[in-house]
Structures are given as structure tokens and as C-alpha cells.
Design a protein around this motif. Structure first.
Motif, PDB file in Angstrom:
ATOM      1  N   GLY A   1     -25.045  13.786  -3.009  1.00  0.00           N
ATOM      2  CA  GLY A   1     -24.678  13.853  -4.419  1.00  0.00           C
ATOM      3  C   GLY A   1     -23.530  12.945  -4.815  1.00  0.00           C
ATOM      4  O   GLY A   1     -22.989  13.068  -5.925  1.00  0.00           O
ATOM      5  N   ILE A   2     -23.129  12.019  -3.941  1.00  0.00           N
ATOM      6  CA  ILE A   2     -22.045  11.083  -4.264  1.00  0.00           C
ATOM      7  C   ILE A   2     -22.514  10.096  -5.332  1.00  0.00           C
ATOM      8  O   ILE A   2     -21.787   9.753  -6.264  1.00  0.00           O
ATOM      9  CB  ILE A   2     -21.568  10.328  -3.006  1.00  0.00           C
ATOM     10  CG1 ILE A   2     -21.188  11.310  -1.887  1.00  0.00           C
ATOM     11  CG2 ILE A   2     -20.413   9.399  -3.351  1.00  0.00           C
ATOM     12  CD1 ILE A   2     -20.045  12.226  -2.232  1.00  0.00           C
ATOM     13  N   TYR A   3     -23.749   9.615  -5.182  1.00  0.00           N
ATOM     14  CA  TYR A   3     -24.356   8.752  -6.186  1.00  0.00           C
ATOM     15  C   TYR A   3     -25.586   9.445  -6.759  1.00  0.00           C
ATOM     16  O   TYR A   3     -26.281  10.190  -6.058  1.00  0.00           O
ATOM     17  CB  TYR A   3     -24.760   7.399  -5.590  1.00  0.00           C
ATOM     18  CG  TYR A   3     -23.588   6.565  -5.135  1.00  0.00           C
ATOM     19  CD1 TYR A   3     -22.463   6.404  -5.936  1.00  0.00           C
ATOM     20  CD2 TYR A   3     -23.600   5.933  -3.899  1.00  0.00           C
ATOM     21  CE1 TYR A   3     -21.387   5.646  -5.513  1.00  0.00           C
ATOM     22  CE2 TYR A   3     -22.528   5.163  -3.465  1.00  0.00           C
ATOM     23  CZ  TYR A   3     -21.421   5.033  -4.280  1.00  0.00           C
ATOM     24  OH  TYR A   3     -20.354   4.288  -3.867  1.00  0.00           O
ATOM     25  N   THR A   4     -25.871   9.182  -8.026  1.00  0.00           N
ATOM     26  CA  THR A   4     -26.979   9.845  -8.702  1.00  0.00           C
ATOM     27  C   THR A   4     -28.152   8.893  -8.849  1.00  0.00           C
ATOM     28  O   THR A   4     -28.007   7.664  -8.806  1.00  0.00           O
ATOM     29  CB  THR A   4     -26.549  10.316 -10.104  1.00  0.00           C
ATOM     30  OG1 THR A   4     -26.283   9.161 -10.922  1.00  0.00           O
ATOM     31  CG2 THR A   4     -25.312  11.179 -10.027  1.00  0.00           C
ATOM     32  N   SER A   5     -29.329   9.466  -9.059  1.00  0.00           N
ATOM     33  CA  SER A   5     -30.530   8.658  -9.274  1.00  0.00           C
ATOM     34  C   SER A   5     -30.397   7.827 -10.550  1.00  0.00           C
ATOM     35  O   SER A   5     -30.944   6.729 -10.652  1.00  0.00           O
ATOM     36  CB  SER A   5     -31.768   9.559  -9.347  1.00  0.00           C
ATOM     37  OG  SER A   5     -31.599  10.552 -10.342  1.00  0.00           O
ATOM     38  N   GLU A   6     -29.630   8.341 -11.528  1.00  0.00           N
ATOM     39  CA  GLU A   6     -29.412   7.592 -12.765  1.00  0.00           C
ATOM     40  C   GLU A   6     -28.624   6.310 -12.495  1.00  0.00           C
ATOM     41  O   GLU A   6     -28.923   5.247 -13.048  1.00  0.00           O
ATOM     42  CB  GLU A   6     -28.660   8.451 -13.784  1.00  0.00           C
ATOM     43  CG  GLU A   6     -28.443   7.757 -15.127  1.00  0.00           C
ATOM     44  CD  GLU A   6     -27.661   8.607 -16.112  1.00  0.00           C
ATOM     45  OE1 GLU A   6     -27.204   8.040 -17.122  1.00  0.00           O
ATOM     46  OE2 GLU A   6     -27.513   9.824 -15.870  1.00  0.00           O
ATOM     47  N   GLN A   7     -27.605   6.406 -11.628  1.00  0.00           N
ATOM     48  CA  GLN A   7     -26.839   5.215 -11.266  1.00  0.00           C
ATOM     49  C   GLN A   7     -27.725   4.190 -10.540  1.00  0.00           C
ATOM     50  O   GLN A   7     -27.621   2.988 -10.791  1.00  0.00           O
ATOM     51  CB  GLN A   7     -25.662   5.597 -10.362  1.00  0.00           C
ATOM     52  CG  GLN A   7     -24.498   6.255 -11.075  1.00  0.00           C
ATOM     53  CD  GLN A   7     -23.428   6.684 -10.099  1.00  0.00           C
ATOM     54  OE1 GLN A   7     -23.667   7.537  -9.235  1.00  0.00           O
ATOM     55  NE2 GLN A   7     -22.240   6.114 -10.217  1.00  0.00           N
ATOM     56  N   ILE A   8     -28.579   4.686  -9.669  1.00  0.00           N
ATOM     57  CA  ILE A   8     -29.481   3.793  -8.934  1.00  0.00           C
ATOM     58  C   ILE A   8     -30.412   3.083  -9.895  1.00  0.00           C
ATOM     59  O   ILE A   8     -30.608   1.863  -9.800  1.00  0.00           O
ATOM     60  CB  ILE A   8     -30.293   4.572  -7.879  1.00  0.00           C
ATOM     61  CG1 ILE A   8     -29.367   5.313  -6.901  1.00  0.00           C
ATOM     62  CG2 ILE A   8     -31.234   3.638  -7.128  1.00  0.00           C
ATOM     63  CD1 ILE A   8     -28.481   4.421  -6.087  1.00  0.00           C
ATOM     64  N   ARG A   9     -30.995   3.835 -10.847  1.00  0.00           N
ATOM     65  CA  ARG A   9     -31.911   3.222 -11.818  1.00  0.00           C
ATOM     66  C   ARG A   9     -31.191   2.181 -12.667  1.00  0.00           C
ATOM     67  O   ARG A   9     -31.733   1.111 -12.958  1.00  0.00           O
ATOM     68  CB  ARG A   9     -32.527   4.296 -12.715  1.00  0.00           C
ATOM     69  CG  ARG A   9     -33.633   5.109 -12.041  1.00  0.00           C
ATOM     70  CD  ARG A   9     -34.414   5.908 -13.064  1.00  0.00           C
ATOM     71  NE  ARG A   9     -33.593   6.913 -13.715  1.00  0.00           N
ATOM     72  CZ  ARG A   9     -33.448   8.156 -13.267  1.00  0.00           C
ATOM     73  NH1 ARG A   9     -34.071   8.535 -12.163  1.00  0.00           N
ATOM     74  NH2 ARG A   9     -32.684   9.027 -13.907  1.00  0.00           N
ATOM     75  N   LYS A  10     -29.949   2.473 -13.057  1.00  0.00           N
ATOM     76  CA  LYS A  10     -29.183   1.533 -13.872  1.00  0.00           C
ATOM     77  C   LYS A  10     -28.925   0.242 -13.079  1.00  0.00           C
ATOM     78  O   LYS A  10     -29.051  -0.866 -13.601  1.00  0.00           O
ATOM     79  CB  LYS A  10     -27.867   2.162 -14.305  1.00  0.00           C
ATOM     80  CG  LYS A  10     -27.097   1.322 -15.333  1.00  0.00           C
ATOM     81  CD  LYS A  10     -25.716   1.879 -15.621  1.00  0.00           C
ATOM     82  CE  LYS A  10     -25.752   3.207 -16.335  1.00  0.00           C
ATOM     83  NZ  LYS A  10     -24.381   3.646 -16.736  1.00  0.00           N
ATOM     84  N   LEU A  11     -28.556   0.410 -11.805  1.00  0.00           N
ATOM     85  CA  LEU A  11     -28.326  -0.756 -10.953  1.00  0.00           C
ATOM     86  C   LEU A  11     -29.598  -1.579 -10.796  1.00  0.00           C
ATOM     87  O   LEU A  11     -29.588  -2.809 -10.900  1.00  0.00           O
ATOM     88  CB  LEU A  11     -27.842  -0.310  -9.571  1.00  0.00           C
ATOM     89  CG  LEU A  11     -26.340  -0.275  -9.302  1.00  0.00           C
ATOM     90  CD1 LEU A  11     -26.087   0.203  -7.885  1.00  0.00           C
ATOM     91  CD2 LEU A  11     -25.701  -1.639  -9.502  1.00  0.00           C
ATOM     92  N   GLN A  12     -30.719  -0.913 -10.509  1.00  0.00           N
ATOM     93  CA  GLN A  12     -31.981  -1.615 -10.300  1.00  0.00           C
ATOM     94  C   GLN A  12     -32.416  -2.363 -11.548  1.00  0.00           C
ATOM     95  O   GLN A  12     -32.973  -3.465 -11.468  1.00  0.00           O
ATOM     96  CB  GLN A  12     -33.062  -0.627  -9.854  1.00  0.00           C
ATOM     97  CG  GLN A  12     -32.839  -0.085  -8.451  1.00  0.00           C
ATOM     98  CD  GLN A  12     -33.788   1.034  -8.084  1.00  0.00           C
ATOM     99  OE1 GLN A  12     -34.301   1.739  -8.956  1.00  0.00           O
ATOM    100  NE2 GLN A  12     -34.038   1.205  -6.797  1.00  0.00           N
TER     101      GLN A  12
END
Length: 527
Positions: A81-92
Motif C-alpha cells: 500500500g505504499i504506492y497506489t494503482s492510481e499513481q501507477i496509472r498516472k505514471l503509465q
């Protein structure tokens, strides 16, 4: 602490193959399954190769820990839970970390090369990010504080301090993270990974922070195999130090036969690498006697490019690598090749000569020469045609007819005959691509393109029959050499030379500083 086995191997001795064989032995001789195994290598392409050879899919639930170190860390950090799937999607969406860096540099007006090898670029943005990675790699485990690392950056590389300060604010405002953040969070988390056996390839390329993470992972394993070659440590720009691997205690296995290098190329490579001050000497049995090594008098970049083209044409069944020290040199050579419509491939990423472009090229060339197109080529033409030639709503019916009947509709033939110039057959966004297609007169085979052009860094882990190596560095690299990075540069050129199976041609480039000519006393006469 786990039982540690260190596998040393010179170029072409099969370090990765040895790790895979050891893994297979572990799977046979105990209760170990792939779920119990961590397998870490330096790049995604290297992990893909390992998975292919083991007949598993990367990211599969049956082998969850087959990843790069950053990939392994990111998987655990998402799980925790340190990074969220939303952060990953934004990065991608932006293009992952490199995309965010490129956007930052655009906004700041800083030159930046979004290439595959950041450390092979001389542009200001790339130099700043690589310096920051080196500082984080070297000092974070000491300070445990990013601000103190920033102070270290100002002390060591004051010209990059303000850029990195602005970068930290930029990504924090966007609530995004970069590769350094991934390692920092993973290091602080000190996670326990539910695995028994570890395999780590290319360990010589770990910096201090990565090595501290490695030791933490090892502490929870039963047994670990580490493979590397200190002579091939070419990521000093990010703080990598082969001494970490050399000094780690453990049983040593030294691979003694190279399946790539003939004796003459190995001898020449030794003339380079034996000048490195701290290294592990290696005696090996070469693949065969002989091999060709030639050193040219200084030539122009255009001349070295023509040499590569000539050799690729003369030996169509051999692979030819044209290697440069920086991305900028690669781009200059690519421009020469594109000007003459000479197809080439890249070792990392994609060249403009991808399969789609080659297919479009062949269609135009065949039509110009009155040759018949295959059904697959007709289908490609319909799928990629300019909407003014073939309307979108008509394509599906045309493709069905082509697939089911294997015949060419008359209306399609008529539409093609009406197009002039033929390059207008296709939707072409890039002017460079359109200019290239105008020169399509003779069909070519994508599979038979045997000329590769890239940086020396991109060639790591690969091999070719013929290597053409530009002996050229920039003023920035020269300054780094003078400030203690001579050994690092020796290793880079050693890696370039040792990609060769049959022949190596070295050419100092006019307009650039020579490195080998100046720093290495060689027994090879100039041509």
C-alpha cells in the motif's frame, strides 16, 4: 544469513545460462517451486529472456518474483500500500518515469534525451538525473534523508543542484515517484519476501543502496546465487561499484570458457581491461584461435557509418553492430543512414525501420515494379491506408473479402491505381517516414536486416559477428575520466570489444576526443 555462491564469468562464458541450470537443479533436487524463487536481472529484456528459456510468462502467478530489482521493489510496495494503482496509472499515462522527466525538462527548458540509455547522453537534463541517481545510490543508506543527499549533490555537482531541487518539487506536486523513490521506500520497508532461493544476475552493476537492499533480501533466504563480472561494470554513472560484489564473502565459481570470443579478440580486450586498477583476473579458454582486430586511422562519422553498411552488405549472413559512446553520436549516424534509405535496427527500443514501415515500403516498391502483392500485404494496405483512398467504413468488408476469397476486389485495384504519388497510399504522421517511403524502389526483408546501431551500453548482454566501435568520447566524458572515472571508461570500451564473435574494427572519430588511442597502448597496428 543465506549460503552465498558467487558466479564469475568473462564475456560469453554463459553466466545467465549457468544461473538457469542451477535453478533447474534446485527445482529437481528439493521441495523448491518457482514461487519460492527470486530471480533478479538488470533489465526487463533480460528477465524476458530468462522466462522464455524457462517456458514461463513474466509476471505469472507461478513465478511472481522474476523481475528487475526496481520491478520487484514496486510489486512489494504496491502490495504493502505504499504506492497506489492510481499513481501507477498516472505514471503509465505520462510515459512512466522517463515521461515525467521529459515533461519536467520541457517545462523548465532543459535539454533532455528520452532514450533507452540515460547514462549515454550528454544533455543537461540527463546529466542532472544521472548525478542524482549516483548520489542517492551512494549516500542514502548513510543519511536516510533525501535533503541531506541533496546537500551532497550540491557539494559534488553544484551545477545540478537547482535542477534536482525543482524536480523534487515537481514530482511531489504531482504526487508521483521516480526510480530513486522506489529504491528508498523498499530499503526503508525492509520487507520479508516469501521465498527460499535467490538468483541475482549482473550484480557488478549494483550501487551501494541497491547492494544494501540485496543484503536485506539475502538475509531471509536459504541460498543465493550471484552472477557478475566486475570487468563489465559499466553503470558507474548511477553509482555502481563492482567492489561490492568482489568483497562479498561466499563460495566462488569461475567460468573458464568463453563461447563467444576467439583468441585475438580476447587478447585485445585484455590490453584494455588489465589497466583497471582493482579487478579479479580471469583466465579463460577461448572459442577458437584467431579472430580479426583492426584499428583505423581517424575517420569521419560518415565514413565509419559507410564502413558498417559495406560490411553488412558484404556479409549478409553475419550480424554487424555499429557502436558509439553516446546517444548523440548514434543519432548523427542514424541521420546518415536515413538520408540514404539504408535499413537498420536498434539494440534497445525501436528504430524507424520497424516491421510496419518495412511492409509499407515493400508494398510501394512492388507496385512501382509491377510485382504482385501477397494477400497479407493487401490486408495491411487496407488496414493502414489513407482514409481518402479507402474510407474507414469500407475497410472491414474489404478485409473479409481478402481473407475469405483470397481475391483482390476490382474497386480496390482501381483505388490503388489512382494514387500518385504512391506514398500517399498510407497514413503517415511523421515527415521523416514519408520522405523515407518516397525512396522505396526495391523490396527488403525485415528479418534480413543485419546492421544494428546503438550505444555501447545498449550492447551489454548481446553479441554480434562483427563489431565496429567508434573510439570517441565527449568533453563531458573526458572531464569525468580526469576526475577518477578512467576505470569506468575502460570497462565501457571493454564491453564494446567483447561483443564480437569474429571481428572488431576500432576507428577514432574526427571531431571527437579519442579514448583508446590516448589511454591504451595496443599491439594492434593502425590501418
Amino acid at each position: 544469513m543465506a549460503e552465498v555462491i558467487k558466479v564469475f564469468g568473462a564475456p560469453g562464458t554463459g553466466k545467465t545460462s549457468t544461473l538457469i541450470n542451477l535453478l533447474n537443479e534446485e527445482l529437481k533436487s528439493s521441495d523448491v517451486t518457482l514461487k519460492d524463487v527470486i530471480f533478479v536481472s538488470f533489465s526487463n529484456s533480460a528477465i524476458d529472456e530468462v522466462c522464455e528459456r524457462l517456458n514461463i510468462r513474466r509476471g505469472a502467478k507461478s513465478a511472481p518474483f522474476f523481475r528487475t530489482l526496481h520491478g520487484l521493489a514496486l510489486k512489494v510496495l504496491i502490495r504493502e500500500g505504499i504506492y497506489t494503482s492510481e499513481q501507477i496509472r498516472k505514471l503509465q499515462k505520462i510515459g512512466f518515469v522517463e515521461g515525467v522527466q521529459a515533461e519536467f525538462c520541457r517545462e523548465m527548458g532543459i535539454p533532455f534525451d528520452k532514450g533507452d540509455h540515460v547514462g549515454a547522453s550528454d544533455l543537461l537534463g540527463n546529466r542532472a538525473f544521472t548525478a542524482w541517481s549516483a548520489v542517492i545510490g551512494e549516500f542514502y543508506s548513510k543519511h536516510r534523508d533525501v535533503e541531506k543527499c541533496l546537500e551532497e549533490l550540491y557539494a559534488l555537482f553544484p551545477e545540478y543542484g537547482e535542477i534536482i531541487e525543482a524536480w523534487l518539487r515537481f514530482k511531489n506536486e504531482l504526487e508521483l515517484f521516480d526510480y530513486n523513490d522506489i529504491l528508498i521506500e523498499f530499503y526503508e520497508l525492509k520487507p520479508q519476501i516469501d521465498a527460499k532461493i535467490g538468483f541475482f544476475d549482473e550484480v557488478q552493476d549494483f550501487n551501494r543502496l541497491e547492494f544494501e537492499i540485496l543484503k536485506e533480501i539475502i538475509s531471509g533466504l536459504e541460498r543465493v546465487y550471484l552472477a557478475g563480472d566486475d570487468d563489465q561494470a559499466i553503470y558507474g554513472w548511477k553509482g555502481a561499484k563492482p567492489e561490492f560484489f568482489l568483497n562479498l564473502k561466499g563460495e566462488e565459481v569461475i567460468l573458464s570458457k568463453t563461447y563467444r570470443l576467439p583468441s585475438r579478440i580476447w587478447e585485445f580486450a585484455q590490453e584494455i581491461i588489465t589497466q583497471v586498477e582493482v579487478r579479479k583476473a580471469k583466465k579463460i579458454e577461448t572459442r577458437r584461435n584467431g579472430g580479426v582486430v583492426k584499428v583505423f586511422e581517424p575517420i569521419t562519422l560518415e565514413e565509419i557509418t559507410k564502413l558498417a553498411v559495406a560490411l553488412a552488405k558484404k556479409y549478409p549472413n553475419l550480424t554487424v553492430f555499429l557502436l558509439f559512446r553516446t546517444n548523440h553520436m548514434v543519432y548523427l549516424a542514424e541521420s546518415i543512414l536515413l538520408e540514404h534509405a539504408i535499413p537498420f535496427r536498434k539494440l534497445k527500443g525501436y528504430s524507424i525501420w520497424d516491421k510496419e514501415l518495412v511492409t509499407a515500403w515493400n508494398i510501394i516498391a512492388k507496385i512501382r515494379n509491377g510485382q504482385n502483392l501477397s494477400i497479407d500485404e493487401w490486408i495491411f494496405l487496407v488496414e493502414h491506408a489513407n482514409p481518402e483512398i479507402i474510407p474507414e467504413d469500407y475497410r472491414e468488408d474489404l478485409i473479409k473479402t481478402l481473407k475469405n476469397e483470397g481475391s483482390i476486389p476490382i474497386e480496390l485495384m482501381s483505388a490503388i491505381r489512382s494514387v500518385s504519388p504512391l506514398v500517399d497510399l498510407f497514413k503517415v504522421r511523421r515527415k521523416k517516414t514519408k520522405e523515407l517511403l518516397k525512396k522505396a524502389w526495391h523490396p527488403i526483408s525485415f528479418e534480413q536486416i543485419n546492421l544494428y546501431i546503438d550505444t555501447i551500453h545498449a550492447s551489454k548482454g548481446k553479441e554480434a559477428d562483427i563489431i565496429i566501435l567508434a573510439d570517441a568520447i565527449t568533453s563531458t566524458i573526458d572531464s569525468a575520466i580526469r576526475n577518477g572515472f578512467r576505470d569506468a571508461e575502460l570497462r565501457v570500451f571493454y564491453v564494446g570489444v567483447t561483443r564480437a564473435r569474429k571481428a572488431v574494427f576500432i576507428a577514432p572519430l574526427l571531431g571527437f576526443k579519442s579514448f583508446l588511442e590516448r589511454e591504451v597502448v595496443t599491439s594492434v597496428p593502425s590501418l
